[in-house]
Scaffold this active site. Structure first.
Site, PDB file in Angstrom:
ATOM      1  CD  GLU A 137     -54.347   2.376  93.022  1.00 45.52           C
ATOM      2  OE1 GLU A 137     -54.613   1.259  93.494  1.00 45.52           O
ATOM      3  OE2 GLU A 137     -53.658   2.510  92.004  1.00 45.52           O
ATOM      4  CG  HIS A 140     -57.787  -1.565  91.019  1.00 50.38           C
ATOM      5  ND1 HIS A 140     -58.046  -2.402  89.961  1.00 50.38           N
ATOM      6  CD2 HIS A 140     -56.706  -0.826  90.651  1.00 50.38           C
ATOM      7  CE1 HIS A 140     -57.169  -2.183  88.984  1.00 50.38           C
ATOM      8  NE2 HIS A 140     -56.346  -1.217  89.376  1.00 50.38           N
ATOM      9  CD  GLU A 199     -54.546  -1.689  86.068  1.00 49.27           C
ATOM     10  OE1 GLU A 199     -54.651  -0.458  85.971  1.00 49.27           O
ATOM     11  OE2 GLU A 199     -54.357  -2.250  87.146  1.00 49.27           O
TER      12      GLU A 199
END
Ligand SMILES: [Zn+2]
Length: 272
Positions: A137, A140, A199
């Site tokens: 996370e 990202h 991703e």
């Protein structure tokens, strides 16, 4: 798409298209929405989210979210600084919160604003599992994927939200778009998907971050296997955006692990 809509879109593009260099890939990326706009908006949205949801404080799980998060943060700082990206995290104000929700999800808003839902804790199982999620996370956020996703969202929503961004008007729409872009909400008719390449990047960066933080990246395989077993073919919100199947992702992660370990070894962190 009517003429007026097209004109608005072009206007928005002409005003706010800019490119930002991604320090992890060296690639220039489309960034319609500048950080100076995103961070204050993200912080405001984060605080609003916390005020509207049950934040768990003082439990051992809440402390673990904070402990693992801090280690991932330190790893990110060390890695960026070592690669000549000092100052990249300026403006970040890291926070790591555990929120009471059955949802199997976790997210990191720009500026290091992290939320874990209690629903993902059993799948994380231990600190390494949490580090796998946290690394992914945070990756990202560091790579500005949400910013790019938000930019894509701006194009999709090029009416009110786009204009609000263009004029610097921190409208409700813009803020909700920011939340959506980082997987925190499903406003605007559904989750904006992270692309397959985002991703993969988040998996690679995440594995490296967890390794530098001292968590064995081998354990990421077991985490994703638990996630796959839990989802039973249906992945939870953030992970729903993943194009590759769980099996493909796990195979790719196995390939990436040696690289993450090699990167960690540069910081004196080694695994058996
Ligand atoms: Zn992701």
């Amino acid at each position: 798409m009517n003429i007026k809509f097209k004109i608005v879109t072009l206007f928005v593009l002409a005003l706010v298209v800019s490119c930002a260099k991604n320090p992890f890939t060296g690639k220039s990326t489309l960034a319609l929405v500048p950080n100076s706009e995103i961070l204050p908006s993200a912080f405001q949205q984060y605080n609003q989210f916390l005020s509207e949801n049950k934040v768990i404080n003082g439990t051992s799980d809440a402390k673990r979210v904070e402990t693992v998060g801090t280690k991932i943060k330190v790893a990110a700082e060390r890695w960026l600084n070592a690669n000549g990206n000092t100052g990249y995290l300026d403006g970040y104000a890291w926070e790591y919160k555990l929120v009471d929700s059955k949802e199997v999800n976790a997210w990191c808003m720009p500026g290091g604003k992290i939320v874990f839902y209690t629903g993902i804790m059993p799948i994380c199982k231990d600190d390494s599992g949490m580090a796998t999620v946290m690394g992914h996370e945070v990756a990202h956020a560091l790579a500005n994927h949400g910013q790019q996703r938000m930019s894509a969202g701006v194009l999709q929503q090029a009416g009110a939200a786009g204009l609000a961004v263009a004029t610097g008007n921190k409208s409700q729409e813009t803020q909700q778009l920011a939340m959506t872009a980082y997987g925190a909400t499903t406003q605007f008719g559904g989750m904006l998907p992270f692309s397959r390449s985002h991703e993969s990047e988040a998996d690679m960066i995440g594995l490296t971050l967890m390794a530098i933080a001292g968590y064995n990246p081998d354990t990421a395989v077991a985490f994703w296997e638990r996630m796959a077993a839990q989802s039973g073919g249906q992945s939870p919100p953030e992970f729903m955006s993943t194009h590759p199947s769980n099996a493909t992702r796990i195979a790719k992660i196995k390939e990436l692990i040696p690289q993450a370990k090699a990167e960690a070894a540069k910081f004196g962190v080694t695994f058996k």
